[in-house]
Design a protein around this motif. Structure first.
Motif, short mmCIF file in Angstrom:
data_model
loop_
_atom_site.label_atom_id
_atom_site.label_comp_id
_atom_site.label_asym_id
_atom_site.label_seq_id
_atom_site.Cartn_x
_atom_site.Cartn_y
_atom_site.Cartn_z
N PHE A 159 -58.42 5.61 -48.98
CA PHE A 159 -60.03 6.07 -49.08
C PHE A 159 -60.97 5.23 -50.05
O PHE A 159 -60.18 4.92 -51.15
CB PHE A 159 -60.26 7.59 -49.46
N ALA A 160 -61.78 5.06 -49.94
CA ALA A 160 -62.67 4.02 -50.91
C ALA A 160 -62.62 4.90 -52.24
O ALA A 160 -62.32 4.06 -53.19
CB ALA A 160 -64.19 3.86 -50.43
N ASP A 161 -62.82 6.07 -52.23
CA ASP A 161 -62.85 6.74 -53.56
C ASP A 161 -62.64 8.22 -53.23
O ASP A 161 -62.62 8.59 -52.14
CB ASP A 161 -63.77 6.27 -54.58
N SER A 162 -62.38 9.11 -54.30
CA SER A 162 -62.07 10.44 -54.03
C SER A 162 -63.45 11.15 -53.37
O SER A 162 -63.16 12.19 -52.61
CB SER A 162 -61.90 11.07 -55.29
N ASP A 163 -64.71 10.77 -53.75
CA ASP A 163 -65.88 11.39 -53.02
C ASP A 163 -65.73 10.98 -51.76
O ASP A 163 -66.24 12.07 -50.81
CB ASP A 163 -67.10 10.62 -53.79
N THR A 164 -65.38 9.76 -51.23
CA THR A 164 -65.44 9.46 -49.66
C THR A 164 -64.41 10.52 -49.22
O THR A 164 -64.50 11.01 -48.08
CB THR A 164 -64.87 7.97 -49.52
N PHE A 165 -63.26 10.56 -49.79
CA PHE A 165 -62.07 11.64 -49.16
C PHE A 165 -62.68 13.06 -49.02
O PHE A 165 -62.82 13.56 -47.97
CB PHE A 165 -60.77 11.66 -49.76
N ASP A 166 -63.63 13.41 -49.94
CA ASP A 166 -63.85 14.84 -49.93
C ASP A 166 -65.11 15.06 -48.86
O ASP A 166 -64.77 15.97 -48.14
CB ASP A 166 -64.50 15.13 -51.67
N ALA A 167 -65.75 13.81 -48.71
CA ALA A 167 -66.76 14.10 -47.93
C ALA A 167 -66.41 14.13 -46.48
O ALA A 167 -66.61 14.96 -45.71
CB ALA A 167 -67.92 12.91 -47.90
N LEU A 168 -65.57 13.11 -46.28
CA LEU A 168 -64.88 13.09 -44.70
C LEU A 168 -64.14 14.11 -44.65
O LEU A 168 -64.08 14.71 -43.32
CB LEU A 168 -63.76 11.68 -44.74
#
Ligand SMILES: [Zn+2]
Length: 139
Positions: A18-27
């Motif tokens: 993932f691009a970053d942890s925020d991206t993971f959280d959102a997805l």
């Protein structure tokens, strides 16, 4: 990019980037992260490490203290100096010299000295230390 080790609710382990942890959280929240084996979207992060060390303790990158730590050390040193010395103000250079020459008793003092006065004291072999300035307030 961060590689996450993921685990679905059927206990299948898999990795995804993932691009970053925020991206993971959102997805993950939108159920766009699914298990490649069973398509379950009930996916959680198993661990964040790239599989080298199993230790959960994050390893420090260097031994350099963090800025916050340095600020704390300066603050402590400053507090110690303030607590253990007597402020003699502008009489500082004169008093330090008198102590050095044995005219008055040695005592821990602090005060102001111009750069010229400080230089003159050091040149005469008198050790003086600058009191660190008050560190900026932490937000
Ligand atoms: Zn699965």
């Amino acid at each position: 990019m961060i590689r996450y080790a993921l685990r679905c609710d059927q206990d299948h382990d898999f990795d995804m980037w993932f691009a970053d942890s925020d991206t993971f959280d959102a997805l993950a929240r939108e159920k766009h992260v699914s298990c490649p084996e069973c398509d379950s979207t009930a996916v959680t992060k198993a661990l964040m490490a790239p599989g080298v060390a199993k230790s959960k303790k994050p390893q420090a990158m260097t031994n350099t203290p963090a800025p916050r730590e340095i600020a704390r050390m300066i603050k402590e040193y400053r507090a110690k100096v303030m607590a253990e010395t007597t402020d003699v103000g502008s009489k500082f250079p004169e008093q330090v010299r008198d102590m050095h020459e044995g005219i008055i008793d040695q005592a821990p003092i602090r005060g102001q000295a111009t750069p010229e006065e400080a230089k003159s004291l050091v040149e005469d072999g008198i050790s003086i230390l600058p009191v660190p300035p008050e560190p900026p307030k932490e937000n």
